[in-house]
Design an enzyme around this catalytic site. Structure first.
Site, PDB file in Angstrom:
ATOM      1  N   ARG A  12     -27.835  43.362  -8.301  1.00 43.41           N
ATOM      2  CA  ARG A  12     -27.365  44.317  -7.346  1.00 43.41           C
ATOM      3  C   ARG A  12     -28.050  45.562  -6.975  1.00 43.41           C
ATOM      4  NH1 ARG A  12     -21.023  44.592  -7.335  1.00 43.41           N
ATOM      5  NH2 ARG A  12     -21.257  45.659  -9.311  1.00 43.41           N
ATOM      6  N   ASP A  13     -29.012  46.062  -8.142  1.00 48.62           N
ATOM      7  CA  ASP A  13     -29.665  47.227  -7.770  1.00 48.62           C
ATOM      8  C   ASP A  13     -31.150  46.981  -8.052  1.00 48.62           C
ATOM      9  OD1 ASP A  13     -30.286  49.698  -6.859  1.00 48.62           O
ATOM     10  OD2 ASP A  13     -29.323  50.820  -8.392  1.00 48.62           O
ATOM     11  N   ILE A  14     -31.674  46.119  -7.824  1.00 51.02           N
ATOM     12  CA  ILE A  14     -33.509  45.923  -8.258  1.00 51.02           C
ATOM     13  C   ILE A  14     -33.913  46.655  -7.236  1.00 51.02           C
ATOM     14  CG2 ILE A  14     -35.043  44.244  -8.463  1.00 51.02           C
ATOM     15  CD1 ILE A  14     -33.212  42.420  -9.017  1.00 51.02           C
TER      16      ILE A  14
END
Length: 176
Positions: A12-14
């Site tokens: 969810r936060d690449i």
């Protein structure tokens, strides 16, 4: 990323800030504070988390997280690595007539010398091709990360052209 995990991990936060290189210069995703397991028996609705500019469009609208959300983020990071800056404006122009005239050589980070050997040019074209597939606006048109990995390790060389002749539109339309 999450292709070997069961159930899958959704990061969810690449973003470029969350990719680190280890001592062998291999990329590793850091910051698992926003990661979660994908539950196949759930709607997988979530709060919007992640870094603006890397979040898949459908996550912003539906608040449903899928593996394809991370694939989108991977594509953004890959394009950022090649261009040397966040590709926000480039992503917006891909669906316009301007995209038909964009050349790959014009997307490259101007701080680096352009590649001259044909193998490096082919590998660059392949990475851009995969990144463009990953940032498709419709998640069902994006490859899964397993396919991306398979193409990268199989050393498929889609083009045999000089860098100056490779258009972005050509890479968008090339199928693997």
């Amino acid at each position: 990323m999450h292709n070997d995990c069961s159930p899958p991990i959704i990061h969810r936060d690449i973003s470029s800030n969350n990719v680190l290189l280890n001592s062998d210069m291999e990329a590793c995703v850091s910051d698992f504070g926003t990661a979660r397991l994908l539950d196949p028996d759930s709607s997988n609705q979530t709060l919007r988390v992640g870094t603006y500019g890397y979040i898949a469009p459908e996550l912003a609208y539906t608040m449903v997280v899928t593996e394809k959300c991370d694939v989108y983020s991977f594509g953004v990071v890959a394009l950022e690595t090649i261009t040397g800056k966040h590709p926000g404006d480039l992503l917006g122009s891909l669906s316009t007539p301007v995209a038909e005239t964009m050349m790959l050589k014009d997307w490259l980070d101007p701080r680096l010398s352009p590649p001259v050997d044909q193998i490096t040019i082919q590998e660059l074209a392949l990475v851009v091709q995969l990144a463009l597939a990953c940032v498709q606006s419709r998640p069902q048109h994006r490859p899964n990360i397993q396919h991306v990995c398979q193409v990268l390790v199989s050393h498929v060389q889609p083009l045999h052209q000089p860098l100056e002749e490779i258009s972005v539109h050509q890479l968008m339309g090339y199928t693997m």
